[in-house]
Design a protein around this motif. Structure first.
Motif, PDB file in Angstrom:
ATOM      1  N   ASP A  77      -6.964   0.773   9.249  1.00 26.00           N
ATOM      2  CA  ASP A  77      -6.002   1.870   9.099  1.00 26.00           C
ATOM      3  C   ASP A  77      -4.759   1.605   9.943  1.00 26.00           C
ATOM      4  O   ASP A  77      -3.636   1.951   9.561  1.00 26.00           O
ATOM      5  CB  ASP A  77      -6.662   3.188   9.513  1.00 26.00           C
ATOM      6  CG  ASP A  77      -5.896   4.406   9.028  1.00 26.00           C
ATOM      7  OD1 ASP A  77      -5.136   4.284   8.042  1.00 26.00           O
ATOM      8  OD2 ASP A  77      -6.040   5.478   9.625  1.00 26.00           O
ATOM      9  N   LEU A  91      -2.875  -1.823   8.134  1.00 26.26           N
ATOM     10  CA  LEU A  91      -2.346  -1.787   6.771  1.00 26.26           C
ATOM     11  C   LEU A  91      -1.072  -0.951   6.684  1.00 26.26           C
ATOM     12  O   LEU A  91      -1.042   0.190   7.122  1.00 26.26           O
ATOM     13  CB  LEU A  91      -3.396  -1.211   5.816  1.00 26.26           C
ATOM     14  CG  LEU A  91      -4.629  -2.085   5.555  1.00 26.26           C
ATOM     15  CD1 LEU A  91      -5.684  -1.282   4.809  1.00 26.26           C
ATOM     16  CD2 LEU A  91      -4.242  -3.331   4.766  1.00 26.26           C
ATOM     17  N   GLU A 135       2.001   1.100   4.555  1.00 18.26           N
ATOM     18  CA  GLU A 135       2.031   1.909   3.336  1.00 18.26           C
ATOM     19  C   GLU A 135       2.399   1.001   2.164  1.00 18.26           C
ATOM     20  O   GLU A 135       3.025  -0.038   2.331  1.00 18.26           O
ATOM     21  CB  GLU A 135       3.038   3.053   3.468  1.00 18.26           C
ATOM     22  CG  GLU A 135       2.609   4.112   4.476  1.00 18.26           C
ATOM     23  CD  GLU A 135       3.520   5.332   4.447  1.00 18.26           C
ATOM     24  OE1 GLU A 135       4.540   5.300   3.729  1.00 18.26           O
ATOM     25  OE2 GLU A 135       3.210   6.316   5.146  1.00 18.26           O
ATOM     26  N   GLY A 136       2.000   1.405   0.955  1.00 15.15           N
ATOM     27  CA  GLY A 136       2.299   0.606  -0.219  1.00 15.15           C
ATOM     28  C   GLY A 136       1.158  -0.323  -0.570  1.00 15.15           C
ATOM     29  O   GLY A 136      -0.004  -0.083  -0.232  1.00 15.15           O
ATOM     30  N   SER A 159      -1.349  -3.484  -0.740  1.00  9.34           N
ATOM     31  CA  SER A 159      -1.993  -4.494   0.107  1.00  9.34           C
ATOM     32  C   SER A 159      -3.235  -5.002  -0.611  1.00  9.34           C
ATOM     33  O   SER A 159      -3.914  -4.247  -1.304  1.00  9.34           O
ATOM     34  CB  SER A 159      -2.405  -3.922   1.466  1.00  9.34           C
ATOM     35  OG  SER A 159      -1.293  -3.618   2.265  1.00  9.34           O
ATOM     36  N   ASN A 178      -1.430   7.016   0.963  1.00  9.78           N
ATOM     37  CA  ASN A 178      -0.100   6.398   0.822  1.00  9.78           C
ATOM     38  C   ASN A 178      -0.167   4.874   0.685  1.00  9.78           C
ATOM     39  O   ASN A 178       0.792   4.170   1.008  1.00  9.78           O
ATOM     40  CB  ASN A 178       0.805   6.750   2.012  1.00  9.78           C
ATOM     41  CG  ASN A 178       1.063   8.241   2.114  1.00  9.78           C
ATOM     42  OD1 ASN A 178       1.250   8.915   1.103  1.00  9.78           O
ATOM     43  ND2 ASN A 178       1.053   8.767   3.328  1.00  9.78           N
ATOM     44  N   ARG A 179      -1.314   4.384   0.227  1.00 12.11           N
ATOM     45  CA  ARG A 179      -1.482   2.940   0.055  1.00 12.11           C
ATOM     46  C   ARG A 179      -2.011   2.632  -1.340  1.00 12.11           C
ATOM     47  O   ARG A 179      -2.789   3.403  -1.906  1.00 12.11           O
ATOM     48  CB  ARG A 179      -2.457   2.376   1.097  1.00 12.11           C
ATOM     49  CG  ARG A 179      -1.974   2.496   2.537  1.00 12.11           C
ATOM     50  CD  ARG A 179      -2.993   1.934   3.496  1.00 12.11           C
ATOM     51  NE  ARG A 179      -2.500   1.970   4.880  1.00 12.11           N
ATOM     52  CZ  ARG A 179      -3.135   2.546   5.888  1.00 12.11           C
ATOM     53  NH1 ARG A 179      -4.301   3.147   5.679  1.00 12.11           N
ATOM     54  NH2 ARG A 179      -2.618   2.535   7.096  1.00 12.11           N
ATOM     55  N   ASP A 180      -1.618   1.491  -1.860  1.00 12.79           N
ATOM     56  CA  ASP A 180      -2.127   0.979  -3.128  1.00 12.79           C
ATOM     57  C   ASP A 180      -2.955  -0.254  -2.792  1.00 12.79           C
ATOM     58  O   ASP A 180      -2.416  -1.348  -2.607  1.00 12.79           O
ATOM     59  CB  ASP A 180      -0.952   0.627  -4.049  1.00 12.79           C
ATOM     60  CG  ASP A 180      -1.414   0.062  -5.387  1.00 12.79           C
ATOM     61  OD1 ASP A 180      -2.612   0.194  -5.710  1.00 12.79           O
ATOM     62  OD2 ASP A 180      -0.582  -0.542  -6.095  1.00 12.79           O
ATOM     63  N   LEU A 181      -4.271  -0.075  -2.685  1.00 17.07           N
ATOM     64  CA  LEU A 181      -5.143  -1.121  -2.169  1.00 17.07           C
ATOM     65  C   LEU A 181      -5.885  -1.849  -3.287  1.00 17.07           C
ATOM     66  O   LEU A 181      -6.411  -1.233  -4.209  1.00 17.07           O
ATOM     67  CB  LEU A 181      -6.156  -0.533  -1.190  1.00 17.07           C
ATOM     68  CG  LEU A 181      -5.572   0.191   0.031  1.00 17.07           C
ATOM     69  CD1 LEU A 181      -6.692   0.737   0.907  1.00 17.07           C
ATOM     70  CD2 LEU A 181      -4.663  -0.723   0.831  1.00 17.07           C
ATOM     71  N   SER A 205      -3.379  -9.616   2.196  1.00 19.02           N
ATOM     72  CA  SER A 205      -2.762  -9.107   3.426  1.00 19.02           C
ATOM     73  C   SER A 205      -3.754  -9.153   4.586  1.00 19.02           C
ATOM     74  O   SER A 205      -3.367  -9.334   5.744  1.00 19.02           O
ATOM     75  CB  SER A 205      -2.307  -7.653   3.224  1.00 19.02           C
ATOM     76  OG  SER A 205      -1.514  -7.511   2.079  1.00 19.02           O
TER      77      SER A 205
END
Length: 344
Positions: free
Chosen positions: A133, A136, A138-139, A141, A165-168, A234
């Motif tokens: 957390d 990483l 935002e956006g 990864s 708020n992340r696109d994992l 990432s």
């Protein structure tokens, strides 16, 4: 508790630590002048002046011509705060000492011994999710994930917070191991994606193959595409195994086991068996992330604990890139720090 406070009120821990250090010094050597205190703490006088005013307004310190000293209330409050902050500061000092000894940038140490206490194993998994957390952005990864029981626990500790708020994208960093399905990297990556609201991609290939088959499989479009995602991840997330345990788990023949014993292999990761000096003594032909790619991956997170894994951790870290972040427990940390084995 401190990590929870920091989540709710970012910056609070930094302020608390500053005021803890100030009270600690004043109650030890007071009365003391502001300039002398600033020099002892390494603070600028401007920063110190601001914090001292707050402590004075709360009735925790008082000033005289001789300098600053703690009030009776300040001494009581300091001792209460010391119970909370003292352990935190000591833990940070041990983490820094362990990281320095292993030649890496970061360590997180949880209480206990995961060999004997499942709650410590769960704490180590939760600590790993906190590291992720933190690391990483935002956006988008991509997280490359190895298999094994430790990674299963890490997956179970994950929640929607990691995906906020992340696109994992979670991708397995190795093929199937040919054992229990629930500890294979494909399944773990899928579970992590479900728990965080992310996506996953499978790697449909055995982990270990004959050398003549290896190059052919690498040309398969779907395998090639998955491996490209892994190598451009990432973050890579993996555990470290004891060499002989991993060799037996993989069903290696007696000749190979004897070879590993003779070469005194103590650690295994990424299909590489390593001796205590950090030398690779045996390497498997495998489909998945190669250790040679780790230096180019922005964040490398290794998770391993227990006194029985201390030698394996120490040996493997001699081959790991400096930007590795190790999550471990007190039992392993104490054994590495006090065990007397030469480390890099």
């Amino acid at each position: 508790m401190l990590s929870v406070i920091e989540k709710v009120a970012p910056g609070t821990l930094h302020i608390l630590k500053q005021r803890y250090y100030i009270l600690n010094q004043i109650q030890k050597v007071g009365p003391i002048g502001r300039r002398a205190l600033a020099n002892r703490l390494g603070f600028t006088e401007r920063v110190l002046r601001k914090e001292v005013e707050v402590l004075r307004s709360q009735g925790l310190i008082k000033s005289s011509s001789q300098g600053m000293e703690c009030t009776p209330t300040g001494i009581t409050v300091f001792h209460q705060l010391d119970k909370l902050m003292g352990q935190h500061v000591q833990s940070q000092e041990k983490e820094a000492k362990l990281a320095n000894k292993l030649g890496i940038h970061h360590c997180t140490i949880v209480i206990g011994n995961t060999d004997a206490d499942q709650s410590s194993a769960s704490d180590m998994a939760r600590a790993t999710t906190e590291v992720l957390d933190f690391l990483l952005p935002e956006g988008a990864s991509t997280i490359a994930v190895m298999g094994g029981t430790t990674m299963v626990r890490v997956a179970e500790a994950m929640g929607q917070q990691i995906g906020l708020n992340r696109d994992l994208m979670f991708v397995p960093a190795r093929g199937g191991l040919g054992e229990s399905v629930d500890i294979q990297a494909n399944v773990i990556a899928e579970n992590m994606a479900k728990r965080t609201g992310g996506k996953s991609r499978a790697l449909y290939a055995p982990e270990h193959v004959r050398s003549e088959t290896y190059s052919l499989l690498l040309e398969e479009p779907e395998i090639k595409e998955s491996l490209e995602l892994v190598e451009n991840a990432s973050v890579v997330l993996y555990s470290i195994g004891n060499a002989m345990e991993m060799a037996e788990r993989r069903g290696m023949n007696e000749e190979t086991l004897n070879e590993l014993r003779k070469s005194e292999a103590v650690a295994e990761a990424f299909g590489e068996f390593i001796n205590q000096e950090g030398e690779i003594v045996y390497k498997l032909s495998r489909i998945g992330l190669q250790s040679s790619k780790l230096p180019s991956i922005p964040h490398v997170v290794a998770v391993a604990g227990g006194k029985n894994k201390a030698r394996a951790i120490a040996a493997h870290m001699k081959t790991a890139p400096p930007h590795t972040w190790l999550v471990t427990d007190e039992a392993a940390a104490n054994e590495i720090l006090n065990g007397g084995n030469p480390l890099k």
